[in-house]
Design a protein around this motif. Structure first.
Motif, mmCIF file in Angstrom:
data_model
loop_
_atom_site.group_PDB
_atom_site.id
_atom_site.type_symbol
_atom_site.label_atom_id
_atom_site.label_comp_id
_atom_site.label_asym_id
_atom_site.label_seq_id
_atom_site.Cartn_x
_atom_site.Cartn_y
_atom_site.Cartn_z
ATOM 1 N N GLU A 83 0.839 -1.206 0.000
ATOM 2 C CA GLU A 83 0.000 0.000 0.000
ATOM 3 C C GLU A 83 0.870 1.251 0.000
ATOM 4 O O GLU A 83 0.609 2.211 -0.735
ATOM 5 N N ALA A 124 2.667 1.549 -3.398
ATOM 6 C CA ALA A 124 1.734 2.002 -4.430
ATOM 7 C C ALA A 124 1.501 3.506 -4.336
ATOM 8 O O ALA A 124 1.402 4.212 -5.352
ATOM 9 N N GLN A 125 1.407 4.015 -3.122
ATOM 10 C CA GLN A 125 1.225 5.455 -2.912
ATOM 11 C C GLN A 125 2.405 6.226 -3.483
ATOM 12 O O GLN A 125 2.230 7.231 -4.194
ATOM 13 N N TRP A 126 3.616 5.758 -3.187
ATOM 14 C CA TRP A 126 4.807 6.423 -3.715
ATOM 15 C C TRP A 126 4.861 6.332 -5.242
ATOM 16 O O TRP A 126 5.251 7.291 -5.910
ATOM 17 N N ARG A 127 4.470 5.187 -5.767
ATOM 18 C CA ARG A 127 4.499 5.020 -7.218
ATOM 19 C C ARG A 127 3.547 6.007 -7.898
ATOM 20 O O ARG A 127 3.858 6.560 -8.963
ATOM 21 N N ARG A 128 2.389 6.223 -7.296
ATOM 22 C CA ARG A 128 1.439 7.186 -7.869
ATOM 23 C C ARG A 128 2.031 8.584 -7.919
ATOM 24 O O ARG A 128 1.684 9.390 -8.787
ATOM 25 N N ASP A 129 2.946 8.858 -6.996
ATOM 26 C CA ASP A 129 3.607 10.161 -6.966
ATOM 27 C C ASP A 129 4.850 10.204 -7.847
ATOM 28 O O ASP A 129 5.557 11.213 -7.863
#
Length: 282
Positions: free
Chosen positions: A15, A18-23
């Motif tokens: 989770e 994924a948050q970092w990847r979205r950024d």
């Protein structure tokens, strides 16, 4: 109390990733077994130069310990580790327990050859590198890291991990970090804390012997007599030597002299109850 964020389940870990990847973040992994010291912190600092976010895993991997090794007494110092990670600005500590890494029914392991069968630590720790390869593959797949940083002190391990990533087409850049040392030359290691005061005073002889051997080899001397002299010196200091060898720096193949290519000198020796390893390039 440390403010470093932690994840203890694969779900929590993914989770956050994924948050970092979205950024749009580039992510690095620094795998450790805890009992952190400045050598580990130097790996984090190097990882920060290659990524936006750095995850440090802390997991004492039972699969890389033999039945008569120190798994049960290996130092576990999580609160202190997290406090140290806070000082270098690590972004996340991945701290699974054994059940999270190897849940009920786990039945897969990686068998690796090449540098894992060089007749070095593999000869003295049967199955060790299969355990290393299995846990590292899991860590890389759990995180999907762009970069992973490993210390050169565990030089055979570093070559094994390079082989693993190549063979399995794992899309990660493996970076080796230079060995950090005490002022007297002793390579930093979590196991140094096992040394008695008397053994700690003797332990830097390993680095001195490596240095002397390297200087002789640079003059073109044959490896066999140089290494034999080094073993004798360490034994005279009270070490029980598992191996002291000169190998090709990339393949870990046996070599006769510096003319055979870039060399790496590798040693493993016991002092009291503590097994120490070290290496240097020639």
């Amino acid at each position: 109390m440390s403010s470093v964020e932690t994840a203890t389940t694969v779900g929590q870990l993914r989770e956050k990733v994924a948050q970092w990847r979205r950024d749009g973040a580039r992510i690095a992994l620094t795998p450790t077994m805890g009992a952190l010291h400045d050598g580990h912190l130097s790996l984090v600092r190097l990882a920060q130069q290659h990524a936006d976010k750095v995850i440090v895993s802390i997991f004492v991997n039972p699969k890389q310990f033999g039945p008569n090794e120190d798994f049960s007494r290996y130092p576990r110092t999580l609160p202190e580790d997290l406090a140290l990670l806070e000082t270098v600005g690590a972004d996340l500590a991945w701290t699974p327990d054994v059940a999270a890494m190897y849940p009920d029914g786990f039945a897969t392991s990686i068998s690796i050859g090449g540098p894992a069968q060089a007749g070095l630590d593999d000869a003295h720790r049967p199955g060790h590198f299969d355990g290393v390869a299995t846990v590292v593959a899991k860590l890389l797949l759990q995180i999907g890291a762009d970069v992973a940083v490993f210390g050169e002190k565990d030089y055979q391990q570093l070559q094994v991990i390079n082989q693993l990533a190549r063979d399995l087409n794992i899309p990660v850049e493996i970076i080796g970090a230079p060995t950090r040392r005490e002022a007297d030359g002793l390579a930093l290691s979590s196991r140094n804390r096992y040394l008695s005061p008397e053994d700690r005073a003797v332990a830097p002889a390993i680095a001195r012997v490596l240095s002397v051997c390297a200087e002789r080899l640079r003059t073109g001397a044959a490896t066999a007599p140089v290494m034999a002299d080094g073993v004798k010196t360490l034994e005279s200091e009270g070490f029980k030597v598992d191996y002291l060898v000169a190998r090709h720096a990339v393949t870990l193949a046996e070599v006769n002299s510096i003319a055979d290519g870039p060399l790496r000198l590798l040693v493993a020796a016991r002092l009291g109850t503590t097994r120490l390893i070290d290496n240097i390039g020639v």
